[in-house]
Design an enzyme around this catalytic site. Structure first.
Site, PDB file in Angstrom:
ATOM      1  N   GLN A  85       1.296  10.661  -1.627  1.00 18.94           N
ATOM      2  CA  GLN A  85       1.051  11.266  -2.935  1.00 18.94           C
ATOM      3  C   GLN A  85       1.621  12.674  -2.984  1.00 18.94           C
ATOM      4  OE1 GLN A  85      -2.965  10.777  -4.153  1.00 18.94           O
ATOM      5  NE2 GLN A  85      -2.557  11.279  -6.289  1.00 18.94           N
ATOM      6  N   HIS A 112     -11.183  -3.180   0.249  1.00 18.97           N
ATOM      7  CA  HIS A 112     -11.055  -2.213   1.337  1.00 18.97           C
ATOM      8  C   HIS A 112     -11.038  -0.840   0.669  1.00 18.97           C
ATOM      9  CE1 HIS A 112      -9.798   0.005   4.816  1.00 18.97           C
ATOM     10  NE2 HIS A 112      -8.621   0.300   4.312  1.00 18.97           N
ATOM     11  N   ASP A 149     -12.920  -2.191   8.335  1.00 22.79           N
ATOM     12  CA  ASP A 149     -14.267  -1.807   7.899  1.00 22.79           C
ATOM     13  C   ASP A 149     -15.325  -2.606   8.670  1.00 22.79           C
ATOM     14  OD1 ASP A 149     -13.334  -0.361   5.166  1.00 22.79           O
ATOM     15  OD2 ASP A 149     -12.283  -2.262   5.440  1.00 22.79           O
ATOM     16  N   ASN A 162       2.687   6.719  10.640  1.00 20.88           N
ATOM     17  CA  ASN A 162       1.566   6.716  11.583  1.00 20.88           C
ATOM     18  C   ASN A 162       0.992   5.321  11.818  1.00 20.88           C
ATOM     19  OD1 ASN A 162       1.536   9.575  11.985  1.00 20.88           O
ATOM     20  ND2 ASN A 162       0.565   9.814   9.994  1.00 20.88           N
ATOM     21  N   ARG A 188      -2.825   8.891  -9.498  1.00 15.12           N
ATOM     22  CA  ARG A 188      -2.916   7.637  -8.753  1.00 15.12           C
ATOM     23  C   ARG A 188      -1.965   6.593  -9.327  1.00 15.12           C
ATOM     24  NH1 ARG A 188      -8.277   4.487  -9.586  1.00 15.12           N
ATOM     25  NH2 ARG A 188      -7.055   3.665 -11.307  1.00 15.12           N
ATOM     26  N   THR A 229      -0.244  -1.530   3.972  1.00 13.48           N
ATOM     27  CA  THR A 229      -0.149  -0.338   3.132  1.00 13.48           C
ATOM     28  C   THR A 229      -1.298  -0.298   2.130  1.00 13.48           C
ATOM     29  OG1 THR A 229       2.266  -0.475   3.290  1.00 13.48           O
ATOM     30  CG2 THR A 229       1.367   0.968   1.594  1.00 13.48           C
ATOM     31  N   VAL A 280      -4.561  -1.681  -0.034  1.00 19.48           N
ATOM     32  CA  VAL A 280      -4.100  -2.935   0.548  1.00 19.48           C
ATOM     33  C   VAL A 280      -4.386  -4.148  -0.330  1.00 19.48           C
ATOM     34  CG1 VAL A 280      -6.174  -3.319   1.953  1.00 19.48           C
ATOM     35  CG2 VAL A 280      -3.979  -4.252   2.697  1.00 19.48           C
TER      36      VAL A 280
END
Length: 327
Positions: free
Chosen positions: A84, A177, A150, A15, A90, A121, A124
């Protein structure tokens, strides 16, 4: 006089990669756009789809390539990564993304050692640091998109609040970020006038309202993902803006993710500071004067990121980072 060929590679046609390719195509930022993906047929489909818009956008050539084709690229966007899995931690996800980056950087160092890399990615900041560790190119030639998105969201919401064009708002989100990012209220301005303590366009200073705007900014990604499943359009525009800044040598000041080397007493992490970006990558960071609250937020952000980098790069580098303190 012939126009210099401008070649941009995009690794990963998910995407975000496709949104970046579309923005680059529509803005005619590159003359040659090369798409790479593990799923080559998908990349071929995206390239064909874009090429069919040349009549409306212009003659940018879009094609699928391999790493050898990137030898001629001036800028390469890395938007590749893994999602994930159910039940995956994580740390498990991070380990798999580091493995992906290790493979990508090995190929890029072999075939495109002089290209400037833009990391998109997530996470980041961590993956920008990982890329700098894994690549042989100078760290200043590997930039993360950082808090550009942001900051854009922040300025858009502030512009809406004050009834002005967001491009006339000068305010930054810095640090990670992610959840530990923070606003630089002490230097946020419209038309040279500080927001703090002033009435602008009939709007008096209202700290609770401004804090709510920051919270909306910080939660924007979660809100978008809750509704559509992912974010891609605005970050695609961010990537195109960063690539154009590099290719044009604009020396623009952008809040990109870079490695700190003692700024604010912090080192050993990548996070966002305003920096002058040109065809050489990061020329230098700009260090705004932070108040005590903002400086504490910067150190907190760095400490959180340092822990994540230590997880991403276990062993000597990770352990060294884990034992450092931000200041």
């Amino acid at each position: 006089m012939a126009i210099q060929k401008r070649t941009v590679g995009v690794i990963g046609t998910g995407n975000v990669g496709v949104a970046a390719a579309y923005a680059l195509f529509m803005q005619q930022t590159a003359s040659d756009l090369i798409l790479l993906d593990k799923d080559q047929r998908r990349a071929e489909g995206e390239a064909l789809d874009l090429m069919h818009g040349q009549t409306f956008a212009g003659p940018t050539r879009v094609r699928v390539g391999d790493y050898a084709d990137l030898a001629e690229a001036q800028v390469i966007v890395i938007a590749a990564g893994v999602g994930q899995r159910p039940g995956e931690t994580r740390l498990d996800l991070m380990e798999r993304n580091v493995a992906v980056f290790r493979a990508i950087l090995t190929e890029l160092d072999r075939h495109a050692p002089t290209a400037l890399l833009v990391i998109a990615t997530n996470p980041v900041d961590v993956l920008t640091y990982v890329a700098q560790e894994l690549s042989t190119r100078p760290p200043q030639r590997i930039l993360g998109t950082g808090t550009m998105l942001d900051t854009a969201r922040f300025r858009s919401l502030l512009g809406e609040h004050y009834g002005v064009d967001p491009r006339s708002v000068h305010a930054y989100i810095l640090g990670e970020h992610g959840d530990t990012e923070f606003p630089v209220w002490s230097d946020a301005r419209i038309g040279g006038l500080r927001l703090v303590g002033n009435t602008i366009n009939g709007r008096p200073y209202d700290r609770p309202a401004l804090d709510a705007i920051f919270e909306r900014t910080r939660r924007s990604a979660y809100d978008i993902i809750e509704r559509k499943g992912y974010t891609n359009l605005a970050i695609g525009l961010v990537i195109a803006r960063l690539v154009q800044t590099i290719l044009d040598g604009q020396h623009s000041v952008l809040p990109v993710s870079v490695r700190l080397q003692g700024e604010y007493g912090i080192s050993g992490v990548c996070l966002s500071l305003p920096g002058i970006v040109s065809e050489n990558g990061l020329e230098t960071s700009i260090l705004p004067e932070l108040d005590d609250t903002e400086l504490a937020a910067m150190h907190h952000s760095a400490n959180v990121l340092r822990e994540r980098i230590a997880e991403a790069l276990p062993g000597q580098v990770g352990q060294e980072l884990k034992t450092q303190e931000a200041g």
